[in-house]
Enzyme design. Sequence first.
Site, short mmCIF file in Angstrom:
data_model
loop_
_atom_site.label_atom_id
_atom_site.label_comp_id
_atom_site.label_asym_id
_atom_site.label_seq_id
_atom_site.Cartn_x
_atom_site.Cartn_y
_atom_site.Cartn_z
N ASP A 318 0.85 -1.17 0.00
CA ASP A 318 0.00 0.00 0.00
C ASP A 318 0.90 1.24 0.00
O ASP A 318 2.13 1.14 0.14
CB ASP A 318 -0.93 -0.01 1.21
CG ASP A 318 -2.23 0.77 0.96
OD1 ASP A 318 -2.22 1.68 0.12
OD2 ASP A 318 -3.24 0.46 1.60
N GLU A 524 -10.37 6.66 4.58
CA GLU A 524 -9.39 6.00 5.43
C GLU A 524 -9.51 6.43 6.90
O GLU A 524 -10.60 6.57 7.45
CB GLU A 524 -7.99 6.20 4.86
CG GLU A 524 -7.84 5.57 3.47
CD GLU A 524 -6.42 5.55 2.97
OE1 GLU A 524 -5.56 4.97 3.64
OE2 GLU A 524 -6.18 6.12 1.88
#
Length: 653
Positions: A318, A524
């Site tokens: 990521d 997020e």
Amino acid sequence: MAGNPNVLRGLLLICLIYIAMANANYYKYKDPKQPLEVRINDLLNRMTLEEKIGQMAQIERGLASPEVMKKHFIGSVLNGVGNSPALKASPEIWINIVNTLQEGALSTRLGIPMLFGIDAVHGNNNVYNATIFPHNIETHLFFPFNFLASTRDPKLAKRIGAATALEVRATGIPYAFAPSVAVCRDPRWGRCYESFSEDTKIVQEMTEMIPGLQGDIPANSPTGFPFVAGEKKVAACAKHYVGDGGTTNGTDEGDTVISKEGLFSIHMPPFHDSIKKGVMTIMVSYSSWNGKKMHTHRELITDYLKNTLQFKGFVISDCEGIDRITSPPRANYSYSIQASINAGLDMIMLPQKYMEFIDGLTLEVKNKIIPMSRIDDAVTRILRVKFLMGLFEKPFADFSQVHELGKKEHRELAREAVRKSLVLLKNGEADNKPLLPLPKKTPKILVAGSHAHNLGYQCGGWTIGWNGLGGNDLTTGSTILSAIKDAVDPSTEVVYNEKPDANFVASNEFSYAIVVVGEYPYAETVGDNKNLTLPYPGPDTITNVCGAVKCVVVLITGRPLVIQPYLSQIDALVAAWLPGTEGQGVADVLFGDYGFTGKLPRTWFKTVDQLPMNAGDLHYDPLFPFGFGLTTKPNNNQNLFPMYSRKRFVSSF
């Protein structure tokens, strides 16, 4: 003279020279007629350590240039979310940037093409004028046309994937970091709307988005082998491996505390399905499993994903994922490089300090901390994906697909997805007194709420900006207010007041009101929320409006919120989730052109004290259970079948 031996020897020598010259310019890896693995091995054997490590680096577009691509043999570039090359950049601008960087990659000694990737999680959502589809939480359950039994709609997800692929390719980009196949088990998680459901089986079925993005894998394809079907498809990325939807208290990047049996029964199955469908890449999660960071988890990445499941594509980190292995981030970067690469990561997403990674990895290989076999495995997988995508034969994007961006057919598909997934939670106090569908022809109606006329709020996070944006100028589309105005009879007066007070509502003779409120955009960790209360001024708007006139409340949200305190005031309640740019889909169902058919993809709790709570739990006491959703019939049944009919039907309400 013809028989002169000197002449014959001269001709033979000339022929041998030509043959030698031809062989000198012949490389098996450049020959598409050669078997795939032959091409990979031929190229790998020609590469220096520097060239191999360059392939493992994915850097941010803002730091990339033709010179950087050439000097450091960079293998991949990403466009960070919210980072547009220009205000309202056209597809042509995007294509020119991709091709300029590709020129730099091809100018290297071996001419290995680079791979450009972008977050396209609900359409090509970084790009102005793209179709913004509903977020994954909305593409879930609905009733079929016979109204008898609920079903999933993986075919809809596949169609959305195919449309997204075309819109990504319209900008010259061949790689999308999608879909999320997380199983969200706690709505307090800020990424819950990126998950299709709390139910593992539903998420498994919705991995049909992958063949939508990539194309259908051939029937005889080897186990774990990646696949993409051509220039109208993109490489997909199943994320985030594994368990990110099960962290304690729904904390983003947190720790998933669960047994191996629990991890493998709840969170792992969607990755099995993704691999079976030929997914090209898999992205590793920031989260941990029982205290061990996934970016360092060799047992799950190498031993299980690569060896047991036989995944042959590449594994990508990521964004700055290896930086966050330590706390604080980058506290011991050499360890982070060693731990992540030895765990089995192949490509590292490095938006900023890419040279530290390149230099650090080079040093660790030379010092035999990381074996050369691990580097060769990583590069083999990266090259396999690039060869299968046809990048060696056609590395440059052209302008033949620019018309696909935001095209009418895609917007109609998004509109269909909206109306199929709206969930009707309440419709009058008794079945014989429903408020919905609403009449189109009536003297005067009120439309109120912070989200009624705000395209950015309607789209949510991951839209143009990372955390999303407010307002109506971020991209093109229709707000719910504009859709309502378009749907009602021309004689109906539509009054819009974002935050009406009780006196305003009482002093007007409204036939009914539509209140549109909800969450403000987030993404997020920013979206982590322990309270899940309806944001201000939503509660006041509901109280002021619904206390004085019949009202339907439409919730724009990425997850269930605390709604029970207001439920008695509300005549009809609709969960519209994050519908994207096509607000007409909401009006289609409110006014009865289509019936409500959606079902909850996750449990709607009464209070946050109950969380986490999922279907099948021992103490299951929800406000609305998983799979709940009231239904209505359209005002005219013949409108069910023309998929994109815009014909208006007068309600018999």
